[in-house]
Design a protein around this motif. Structure first.
Motif, PDB file in Angstrom:
ATOM      1  N   CYS A  85       4.659 -48.649 -10.080  1.00  0.00           N
ATOM      2  CA  CYS A  85       4.680 -47.150 -10.582  1.00  0.00           C
ATOM      3  C   CYS A  85       5.531 -46.124 -10.147  1.00  0.00           C
ATOM      4  O   CYS A  85       6.048 -45.554 -10.826  1.00  0.00           O
ATOM      5  CB  CYS A  85       3.159 -46.725  -9.583  1.00  0.00           C
ATOM      6  SG  CYS A  85       2.674 -44.916  -9.939  1.00  0.00           S
ATOM      7  N   ARG A 109       9.837 -50.379 -15.845  1.00  0.00           N
ATOM      8  CA  ARG A 109       9.564 -49.046 -15.383  1.00  0.00           C
ATOM      9  C   ARG A 109      10.561 -48.586 -14.474  1.00  0.00           C
ATOM     10  O   ARG A 109      10.724 -49.442 -13.354  1.00  0.00           O
ATOM     11  CB  ARG A 109       8.254 -49.010 -14.869  1.00  0.00           C
ATOM     12  CG  ARG A 109       6.924 -48.831 -15.794  1.00  0.00           C
ATOM     13  CD  ARG A 109       5.734 -49.099 -14.927  1.00  0.00           C
ATOM     14  NE  ARG A 109       5.538 -47.763 -14.256  1.00  0.00           N
ATOM     15  CZ  ARG A 109       4.880 -46.732 -14.525  1.00  0.00           C
ATOM     16  NH1 ARG A 109       4.112 -46.692 -15.545  1.00  0.00           N
ATOM     17  NH2 ARG A 109       4.863 -45.785 -13.611  1.00  0.00           N
ATOM     18  N   LYS A 114       7.743 -38.946  -9.565  1.00  0.00           N
ATOM     19  CA  LYS A 114       6.271 -39.172  -9.999  1.00  0.00           C
ATOM     20  C   LYS A 114       5.567 -37.816 -10.037  1.00  0.00           C
ATOM     21  O   LYS A 114       5.623 -36.957  -8.939  1.00  0.00           O
ATOM     22  CB  LYS A 114       5.772 -40.026  -8.611  1.00  0.00           C
ATOM     23  CG  LYS A 114       6.358 -41.175  -8.417  1.00  0.00           C
ATOM     24  CD  LYS A 114       6.037 -42.188  -9.797  1.00  0.00           C
ATOM     25  CE  LYS A 114       4.686 -42.065 -10.298  1.00  0.00           C
ATOM     26  NZ  LYS A 114       4.675 -42.754 -11.628  1.00  0.00           N
ATOM     27  N   HIS A 255      -3.207 -47.222 -15.801  1.00  0.00           N
ATOM     28  CA  HIS A 255      -3.916 -45.963 -15.737  1.00  0.00           C
ATOM     29  C   HIS A 255      -5.138 -45.709 -16.089  1.00  0.00           C
ATOM     30  O   HIS A 255      -5.914 -44.903 -15.749  1.00  0.00           O
ATOM     31  CB  HIS A 255      -2.843 -44.806 -15.871  1.00  0.00           C
ATOM     32  CG  HIS A 255      -1.557 -44.784 -15.083  1.00  0.00           C
ATOM     33  ND1 HIS A 255      -0.562 -45.860 -15.328  1.00  0.00           N
ATOM     34  CD2 HIS A 255      -1.117 -44.313 -13.958  1.00  0.00           C
ATOM     35  CE1 HIS A 255       0.465 -45.806 -14.491  1.00  0.00           C
ATOM     36  NE2 HIS A 255       0.059 -44.756 -13.723  1.00  0.00           N
ATOM     37  N   GLU A 281       1.446 -51.841 -14.254  1.00  0.00           N
ATOM     38  CA  GLU A 281       2.162 -51.566 -13.358  1.00  0.00           C
ATOM     39  C   GLU A 281       2.402 -53.016 -12.308  1.00  0.00           C
ATOM     40  O   GLU A 281       1.159 -53.713 -12.256  1.00  0.00           O
ATOM     41  CB  GLU A 281       1.619 -50.594 -12.557  1.00  0.00           C
ATOM     42  CG  GLU A 281       1.825 -49.215 -13.063  1.00  0.00           C
ATOM     43  CD  GLU A 281       1.585 -47.710 -12.191  1.00  0.00           C
ATOM     44  OE1 GLU A 281       2.031 -46.741 -12.600  1.00  0.00           O
ATOM     45  OE2 GLU A 281       0.736 -48.050 -11.370  1.00  0.00           O
ATOM     46  N   ASP A 292      -0.343 -45.362  -6.495  1.00  0.00           N
ATOM     47  CA  ASP A 292      -1.279 -46.231  -7.326  1.00  0.00           C
ATOM     48  C   ASP A 292      -1.525 -47.417  -6.592  1.00  0.00           C
ATOM     49  O   ASP A 292      -1.579 -48.637  -7.590  1.00  0.00           O
ATOM     50  CB  ASP A 292      -0.685 -46.193  -8.891  1.00  0.00           C
ATOM     51  CG  ASP A 292      -0.958 -44.972  -9.408  1.00  0.00           C
ATOM     52  OD1 ASP A 292      -1.943 -44.269  -8.935  1.00  0.00           O
ATOM     53  OD2 ASP A 292      -0.447 -44.671 -10.529  1.00  0.00           O
ATOM     54  N   GLN A 295      -4.173 -49.955  -8.457  1.00  0.00           N
ATOM     55  CA  GLN A 295      -3.894 -50.640  -9.763  1.00  0.00           C
ATOM     56  C   GLN A 295      -2.992 -51.621 -10.175  1.00  0.00           C
ATOM     57  O   GLN A 295      -2.853 -52.128 -11.121  1.00  0.00           O
ATOM     58  CB  GLN A 295      -3.977 -49.361 -10.846  1.00  0.00           C
ATOM     59  CG  GLN A 295      -2.858 -48.748 -10.760  1.00  0.00           C
ATOM     60  CD  GLN A 295      -2.946 -47.314 -11.431  1.00  0.00           C
ATOM     61  OE1 GLN A 295      -3.923 -46.683 -11.633  1.00  0.00           O
ATOM     62  NE2 GLN A 295      -1.874 -46.846 -12.171  1.00  0.00           N
TER      63      GLN A 295
END
Ligand code: PEP
Ligand code: MN
Length: 321
Positions: A85, A109, A114, A255, A281, A292, A295
């Motif tokens: 993330c 990523r 953020k 997400h 992620e 996060d 997830q």
């Protein structure tokens, strides 16, 4: 000078370049054949993926455009964008980068900034995070995509990233979209959790009408009454967006659900939906992630996801309609 003469002049410049390229390609082919013979004598295989990756990374590193290093999206393949993330440390990015490269994932990523709901939560490492992402991407021959929260960040971020990323919260920030429309790098535009597809396509058009046609769309789930997921993955958006825009469309399986236990199911759905890829992620230790945590997949789970995706054999991508 008239347009016709200018065109003639430019075409005259192209012709000798074509001949030079042909000569160089033939020279390269001769050397490649020699290398093949030597490798055969040595009893090693002709195609060496490691060497191919090294050459490609070296070229991407010195490439100053106008050819972009290219996100390989929108052709017949199904590509992944993966990574934590947020960038948290060099070690964290290095572990993820190695795992991605080992599975042939090319886009990482590299989030330095953020957009958090609470101002008291971790906001990202900023430029320091982007430096780390670039270093790791260069090490593994990856492409870095990173969220740009404000147009003032564009010039600095341009030093580190291969593509800009607009998050759901900024989908309708027309000043940001227009500024990205003036950049030469691709722009990945996420759908806002409250936007209709029409509004989403208009947002993409802000970028394209300002001159940048390299737009990638990402469906990331919309807000509904669902209690058990963070958002609701609007899978019908995939064929509709492909039908209406012909832009590459990616599905965010992280997400949209907000939970890792159903990530593989959503990954399989994304694979057969006609999407050009998925975004997930991945963190070496999600339980201690600074954002996060619920997830993100750990590296084993990421490898399982890859196995699952690869096990879905599709000669060709499903037709979009
Ligand atoms: C993200 O993908 O990093 C993110 C913040 O998601 P979204 O903008 O869709 O909320
Ligand atoms: Mn996240």
């Amino acid at each position: 000078m008239s347009s016709t003469n200018r065109l003639k002049e430019l075409r005259n410049q192209i012709d000798p370049i074509n001949l030079q390229i042909l000569e160089l390609l033939n020279k390269r082919a001769e050397i490649a054949l020699e290398i093949g013979k030597v490798l055969q004598e040595m009893g090693t295989r002709f195609y060496d993926p490691q060497r191919e990756a090294e050459m490609l990374t070296a070229l991407q590193y010195v490439n100053e455009g106008p050819f972009s290093n290219g996100l390989q999206l929108g052709n017949d393949s199904f590509e992944l964008i993966a990574g934590p993330c947020a960038v948290e440390s060099y070690e964290q990015m290095d572990q993820v980068g190695a795992a991605l490269a080992a599975r042939g994932v090319k886009m990482i990523r590299g989030m330095g900034y953020k957009p958090r709901t609470s101002p008291y939560d971790f906001q990202g490492m900023g430029e320091e995070g982007l430096k780390i992402a670039r270093q790791v991407a260069n090490k593994y021959g990856l492409v870095v995509i990173s969220e740009v929260l404000d147009l003032s960040l564009i010039p600095m971020m341009d030093e580190y990233v291969d593509a800009f990323w607009v998050g759901a919260r900024n989908m309708q920030n027309s000043f940001l979209l227009r500024a990205l429309g003036k950049q030469s790098k691709p722009v990945l535009l996420k759908r806002s959790f409250g936007a209709t597809l029409k509004e989403y396509i208009y947002a993409a058009e802000y970028i394209m009408s300002s001159g940048n046609h390299q737009v990638i769309l990402m469906e990331r789930g919309i807000r509904t009454f669902s209690e058990w997921t963070r958002n609701t993955l609007d899978i019908s958006a995939v064929p509709l967006l492909k039908q209406e825009t012909h832009l590459p469309v990616i599905v965010d399986i992280s997400h949209s659900a907000g939970r890792r236990d159903i990530a593989n199911s959503l990954g399989r759905v994304a694979r057969v939906s006609g999407a050009d890829g998925l975004m997930v992620e991945v963190h070496p230790n999600p339980d201690v992630a600074m954002s996060d945590a619920k997830q993100q997949l750990n590296l084993d789970q990421f490898n399982h996801l890859m196995d699952d995706i690869e096990s879905i054999s599709m000669g060709h991508k499903q037709p979009a309609v």
